[in-house]
Motif scaffolding. Structure first.
Motif, PDB file in Angstrom:
ATOM      1  N   ALA A 161       0.476  -0.965   0.161  1.00  0.00           N
ATOM      2  CA  ALA A 161      -0.143   0.010   0.106  1.00  0.00           C
ATOM      3  C   ALA A 161       0.682   1.143   0.023  1.00  0.00           C
ATOM      4  O   ALA A 161       0.231   2.808  -0.565  1.00  0.00           O
ATOM      5  CB  ALA A 161      -0.834  -0.042   1.800  1.00  0.00           C
ATOM      6  N   GLY A 162       2.161   1.043   0.655  1.00  0.00           N
ATOM      7  CA  GLY A 162       2.778   2.405   0.378  1.00  0.00           C
ATOM      8  C   GLY A 162       2.911   3.762   1.295  1.00  0.00           C
ATOM      9  O   GLY A 162       3.605   4.752   1.464  1.00  0.00           O
ATOM     10  N   ILE A 163       2.044   2.796   2.451  1.00  0.00           N
ATOM     11  CA  ILE A 163       2.085   3.307   3.932  1.00  0.00           C
ATOM     12  C   ILE A 163       3.723   2.815   4.351  1.00  0.00           C
ATOM     13  O   ILE A 163       4.518   1.952   4.954  1.00  0.00           O
ATOM     14  CB  ILE A 163       0.946   2.542   4.663  1.00  0.00           C
ATOM     15  N   ASP A 164       4.373   4.064   4.723  1.00  0.00           N
ATOM     16  CA  ASP A 164       6.191   3.791   6.002  1.00  0.00           C
ATOM     17  C   ASP A 164       5.723   4.343   7.001  1.00  0.00           C
ATOM     18  O   ASP A 164       5.973   5.569   6.908  1.00  0.00           O
ATOM     19  CB  ASP A 164       6.549   5.094   4.338  1.00  0.00           C
ATOM     20  N   LEU A 165       5.247   4.101   8.015  1.00  0.00           N
ATOM     21  CA  LEU A 165       5.546   3.799   9.380  1.00  0.00           C
ATOM     22  C   LEU A 165       6.211   2.989   9.422  1.00  0.00           C
ATOM     23  O   LEU A 165       5.700   1.820   9.167  1.00  0.00           O
ATOM     24  CB  LEU A 165       4.191   3.493   9.866  1.00  0.00           C
ATOM     25  N   ASN A 166       7.091   3.006  10.827  1.00  0.00           N
ATOM     26  CA  ASN A 166       7.845   2.666  11.063  1.00  0.00           C
ATOM     27  C   ASN A 166       7.315   1.839  12.551  1.00  0.00           C
ATOM     28  O   ASN A 166       6.312   1.911  12.954  1.00  0.00           O
ATOM     29  CB  ASN A 166       9.544   3.260  11.780  1.00  0.00           C
TER      30      ASN A 166
END
Length: 114
Positions: free
Chosen positions: A86-91
């Motif tokens: 989904a391209g969600i860039d959360l660590n």
């Protein structure tokens, strides 16, 4: 000619170690040889555990994310794979905080992934 000893430097070195030994119990705080060994060991533990701390926190974050994901019918690996797709860039630190303290925001992320 008498032997020249740089007592200033050696006293400074001992004083530095004794300052680090402050608060230790018994002879560890005021006897030079015991204090030196205790401080060396303590610094080794500190170095080792700075590395261990990072591992332990990552493991904790993964457990929290896994628990949050399973409440919504996903495993940890499915959840993380979906995040990447989904391209969600959360660590992991932020995801774990959302799963624990803000379940409605975490649910929103899961709905975007599904």
């Amino acid at each position: 000619m008498p032997r020249s000893v740089n007592h200033v430097a050696s006293r400074h070195r001992r004083k530095k170690v004794m300052k680090l030994a402050k608060g230790y119990f018994g002879r560890r705080k005021n006897v030079w040889t015991v204090a030196k060994n205790a401080v060396e060991k303590g610094l080794l533990y500190a170095y080792r555990d700075r590395k261990t701390k990072k591992r332990e926190f990552r493991a904790l974050w993964i457990q929290r994310i896994n628990a949050g994901a399973r409440e919504h019918g996903l495993s940890y690996s499915q959840f993380m794979g979906g995040l990447k797709k989904a391209g969600i860039d959360l660590n992991r630190k932020v995801l774990a905080d959302l799963a624990l303290n803000h379940p409605e925001a975490f649910r929103g992320i899961v709905e975007k992934i599904k």
